[in-house]
Write a protein that holds these residues in place. Structure first.
Motif, PDB file in Angstrom:
ATOM      1  N   UNK A 166      19.118  40.164 -10.574  1.00  0.00           N
ATOM      2  CA  UNK A 166      19.271  39.726  -9.466  1.00  0.00           C
ATOM      3  C   UNK A 166      19.609  38.609  -9.453  1.00  0.00           C
ATOM      4  N   UNK A 224      13.567  39.985  -4.997  1.00  0.00           N
ATOM      5  CA  UNK A 224      12.998  39.115  -6.213  1.00  0.00           C
ATOM      6  C   UNK A 224      12.612  37.602  -5.149  1.00  0.00           C
ATOM      7  N   UNK A 225      11.365  37.927  -5.682  1.00  0.00           N
ATOM      8  CA  UNK A 225      10.491  36.318  -4.991  1.00  0.00           C
ATOM      9  C   UNK A 225      10.779  35.443  -5.346  1.00  0.00           C
ATOM     10  N   UNK A 226      10.705  35.451  -6.285  1.00  0.00           N
ATOM     11  CA  UNK A 226      10.866  34.388  -7.289  1.00  0.00           C
ATOM     12  C   UNK A 226       9.914  34.517  -8.404  1.00  0.00           C
TER      13      UNK A 226
END
Lengths: 103, 104
Positions: free
Chosen positions: B65, B79-81
């Motif tokens: 990502x 992907x959130x982080x």
């Protein structure tokens, strides 16, 4: 140039920040004595306006792509100028004069 | 299976999945530890992959990502982080909402 200044310089150039703070946190970790590996970065920039956090972080990661290959950890805190102002209530005021220059 | 396909399958099959160093019970990195704690506080089951135990994923996850660091949290395949974003979302109450919705 050491890693801390390198990170500051890259962020200054790429993100035009109104505030930036780079703290070397290597001493908090179990690493060799001469290591320069753990950093905490706070960046305040207008470039972050209207961007979700993940995109703000992507901008920083892109600016630091070379450095990220060398360092082990990067704690990242990004704010827009408005958010930063709200959080800190503006820049702290300098203390008032106590007359010491006349003594 | 090619490693990027394997990662894709993992994030598609698990609504909440954390790629971390170590495990939630035995985290091997402060950032992974905090992220796992934040997720656990949501009270829902989540999947995890110990990247230290899977060198192929450790090597290749950053290009999956285009995110250079660990841990990495994915919700509903996206992907959130990393740690800082996850904690920020938790503070705002958004993490709970995301996890609840994803696992509903």
């Amino acid at each position: 140039m050491n890693m801390q200044s390198e990170i500051e310089k890259k962020l200054q150039t790429d993100l035009d920040p109104v505030h930036i703070e780079v703290i070397n946190e290597t001493h908090m970790h179990n690493v060799p004595e001469d290591a320069d590996s753990h950093f905490k970065v706070t960046v305040v920039s207008e470039r972050f306006n209207d961007l979700p956090l993940i995109k703000q972080h992507r901008l920083v990661n892109a600016a630091l792509s070379d450095e990220l290959k060398q360092i082990h950890a990067l704690a990242l805190h990004t704010y827009t100028p408005d958010q930063w102002f709200e959080r800190t209530g503006g820049v702290p005021q300098s203390p008032p004069c106590r007359g010491g220059s006349n003594i | 299976m090619e490693v990027l396909e394997r990662i894709k399958q993992q994030v598609d099959e698990n609504p909440v999945i954390l790629y971390m160093k170590g495990t939630p019970k035995m985290p091997m990195c402060g950032f992974s530890s905090r992220t796992a704690e934040a997720l656990q506080s949501c009270g829902k089951e989540f999947a995890y992959v110990n990247v230290l135990a899977d060198p192929e994923i450790f090597e290749n996850l950053p290009r999956f990502a285009d995110w250079p660091t660990f841990p990495q949290l994915y919700v509903n395949g996206e992907l959130v982080g990393g740690c800082d974003i996850t904690l920020e979302l938790k503070e705002k109450g958004e993490l709970q909402k995301m996890v609840d919705e994803a696992t509903a």
